[in-house]
Motif scaffolding. Sequence first.
Motif, PDB file in Angstrom:
ATOM      1  N   ALA A   1       1.011   4.456  -0.981  1.00  0.00           N
ATOM      2  CA  ALA A   1       1.503   3.772  -0.684  1.00  0.00           C
ATOM      3  C   ALA A   1       1.567   1.945  -1.203  1.00  0.00           C
ATOM      4  O   ALA A   1       2.463   1.718  -1.002  1.00  0.00           O
ATOM      5  CB  ALA A   1       1.247   3.521   1.684  1.00  0.00           C
TER       6      ALA A   1
ATOM      7  N   ARG B   1      -7.605   0.295   4.114  1.00  0.00           N
ATOM      8  CA  ARG B   1      -6.310  -0.020   2.711  1.00  0.00           C
ATOM      9  C   ARG B   1      -6.839  -2.034   2.872  1.00  0.00           C
ATOM     10  O   ARG B   1      -6.375  -1.382   1.389  1.00  0.00           O
ATOM     11  CB  ARG B   1      -5.406   0.156   3.661  1.00  0.00           C
ATOM     12  CG  ARG B   1      -4.315  -0.449   2.813  1.00  0.00           C
ATOM     13  CD  ARG B   1      -3.789  -2.303   3.630  1.00  0.00           C
ATOM     14  NE  ARG B   1      -2.830  -2.844   2.990  1.00  0.00           N
ATOM     15  CZ  ARG B   1      -2.553  -3.326   1.994  1.00  0.00           C
ATOM     16  NH1 ARG B   1      -3.209  -3.887   1.250  1.00  0.00           N
ATOM     17  NH2 ARG B   1      -0.712  -3.884   1.463  1.00  0.00           N
TER      18      ARG B   1
ATOM     19  N   PHE C   1       5.230   3.416   2.922  1.00  0.00           N
ATOM     20  CA  PHE C   1       3.506   3.690   4.117  1.00  0.00           C
ATOM     21  C   PHE C   1       4.351   5.138   5.103  1.00  0.00           C
ATOM     22  O   PHE C   1       3.404   6.284   6.270  1.00  0.00           O
ATOM     23  CB  PHE C   1       3.290   2.393   5.179  1.00  0.00           C
ATOM     24  CG  PHE C   1       2.881   1.976   3.943  1.00  0.00           C
ATOM     25  CD1 PHE C   1       1.146   1.929   4.231  1.00  0.00           C
ATOM     26  CD2 PHE C   1       2.953   1.172   2.808  1.00  0.00           C
ATOM     27  CE1 PHE C   1       0.534   1.093   3.379  1.00  0.00           C
ATOM     28  CE2 PHE C   1       2.027  -0.434   2.514  1.00  0.00           C
ATOM     29  CZ  PHE C   1       0.633   0.315   2.442  1.00  0.00           C
TER      30      PHE C   1
ATOM     31  N   VAL D   1       4.329   8.449   3.302  1.00  0.00           N
ATOM     32  CA  VAL D   1       3.483   8.818   3.242  1.00  0.00           C
ATOM     33  C   VAL D   1       1.907   9.417   3.712  1.00  0.00           C
ATOM     34  O   VAL D   1       1.492  10.218   4.223  1.00  0.00           O
ATOM     35  CB  VAL D   1       2.264   8.222   2.257  1.00  0.00           C
ATOM     36  CG1 VAL D   1       1.095   8.677   2.227  1.00  0.00           C
ATOM     37  CG2 VAL D   1       2.923   7.445   0.675  1.00  0.00           C
ATOM     38  N   LEU D   2       2.179   8.888   5.619  1.00  0.00           N
ATOM     39  CA  LEU D   2       1.664   8.844   7.031  1.00  0.00           C
ATOM     40  C   LEU D   2       2.171  10.346   7.190  1.00  0.00           C
ATOM     41  O   LEU D   2       1.324  11.547   7.754  1.00  0.00           O
ATOM     42  CB  LEU D   2       1.537   7.878   7.666  1.00  0.00           C
ATOM     43  CG  LEU D   2       0.293   7.920   9.221  1.00  0.00           C
ATOM     44  CD1 LEU D   2      -1.253   8.102   8.014  1.00  0.00           C
ATOM     45  CD2 LEU D   2       0.027   6.863   9.640  1.00  0.00           C
TER      46      LEU D   2
ATOM     47  N   ASN E   1      -7.909   5.973   8.282  1.00  0.00           N
ATOM     48  CA  ASN E   1      -7.970   4.605   8.824  1.00  0.00           C
ATOM     49  C   ASN E   1      -9.652   4.733   9.691  1.00  0.00           C
ATOM     50  O   ASN E   1      -9.244   4.912  10.969  1.00  0.00           O
ATOM     51  CB  ASN E   1      -6.548   4.494   9.878  1.00  0.00           C
ATOM     52  CG  ASN E   1      -6.790   3.095  10.540  1.00  0.00           C
ATOM     53  OD1 ASN E   1      -7.529   2.394  10.319  1.00  0.00           O
ATOM     54  ND2 ASN E   1      -5.143   2.721  10.506  1.00  0.00           N
TER      55      ASN E   1
ATOM     56  N   THR F   1      -7.536   8.658   2.228  1.00  0.00           N
ATOM     57  CA  THR F   1      -7.281   7.496   2.126  1.00  0.00           C
ATOM     58  C   THR F   1      -6.039   6.843   1.190  1.00  0.00           C
ATOM     59  O   THR F   1      -6.242   6.169   0.600  1.00  0.00           O
ATOM     60  CB  THR F   1      -8.320   6.833   3.131  1.00  0.00           C
ATOM     61  OG1 THR F   1      -9.122   7.927   4.400  1.00  0.00           O
ATOM     62  CG2 THR F   1      -8.150   5.686   2.833  1.00  0.00           C
TER      63      THR F   1
ATOM     64  N   CYS G   1      -6.259  13.603  10.444  1.00  0.00           N
ATOM     65  CA  CYS G   1      -5.711  12.940   9.847  1.00  0.00           C
ATOM     66  C   CYS G   1      -5.869  11.457   9.802  1.00  0.00           C
ATOM     67  O   CYS G   1      -4.950  11.059  10.382  1.00  0.00           O
ATOM     68  CB  CYS G   1      -3.831  13.051   9.647  1.00  0.00           C
ATOM     69  SG  CYS G   1      -3.183  12.071   8.675  1.00  0.00           S
TER      70      CYS G   1
ATOM     71  N   LEU H   1      -3.311   7.296   0.521  1.00  0.00           N
ATOM     72  CA  LEU H   1      -2.243   6.617   1.038  1.00  0.00           C
ATOM     73  C   LEU H   1      -2.249   5.234   0.126  1.00  0.00           C
ATOM     74  O   LEU H   1      -1.684   4.501   0.204  1.00  0.00           O
ATOM     75  CB  LEU H   1      -2.937   6.607   2.440  1.00  0.00           C
ATOM     76  CG  LEU H   1      -1.851   5.439   3.383  1.00  0.00           C
ATOM     77  CD1 LEU H   1      -0.410   5.829   3.881  1.00  0.00           C
ATOM     78  CD2 LEU H   1      -3.341   5.565   4.162  1.00  0.00           C
TER      79      LEU H   1
END
Length: 243
Positions: free
Chosen positions: A22, A184, A42, A45-46, A62, A15, A59, A18
Amino acid sequence: MSSNFREPLAEFVGTLVLVFFAVGSAVFGFDKIGAPGVALAFGFVLLALAYAIGPTSGCHVNPAVTLGVLLRKGMTVEKAVTYWVAQVLGGIVGAALLKLMVSSFGKVKDQTGGLGTNDWGTSISGPGAFVLEIVLTFLLVFVVLLVTGRAAAPGFAGLAIGLVLTVIHFVGIPLDGTSVNPARSLGPALFHGGTPLSHVWLFLLATLIGGALAALVVPLLEAPPAGADHGLTDPTGANVPSS
């Protein structure tokens, strides 16, 4: 290292990465790459994180994804709580690094004017942003749950998840900056303050609602695996432990 420590650590690091890379693509480079470039950042990166830490933690990176997995009985409540804590802390540390970069190193400028925070008012109303985030987060979590299910083709989940996050940002960036992820949104809002911080509740609540709705719809559409339950796999095809 115990999986009880390794998994939340992976979620914390993922996280953080990210948010810094991102969200950072908008903060540091929006004037150069624009909304399409940020959307791709975004997604890329994910995508990379899915294959890097997917075998360790699945992973999620979120809290809305973790909620979806929890509601699909892919993990225990206790593990979900450790994931949520790790994700929120990762988002905060990632945002702290963004704030450090734009406040302490000379000519590094914040191209977004708000540390990449999410907000409404310019292009969309508050109710509109609420509906938008529910729909966008629904799509993300819906895809994550389906492509990581036991009936899904192994090895391709990370690609699908990265692509759908890219498309989601193509739609959301012009309207509210795109959240689809409570961690985020919270991290940058805490360090920027002001209106985005007072509005951050919407991005926390709407994204969790979207994740929960996805978990309710997925059982109606997923293909039943032959001789298997409805457990989850990580983005590389390996089973995500349920405890």
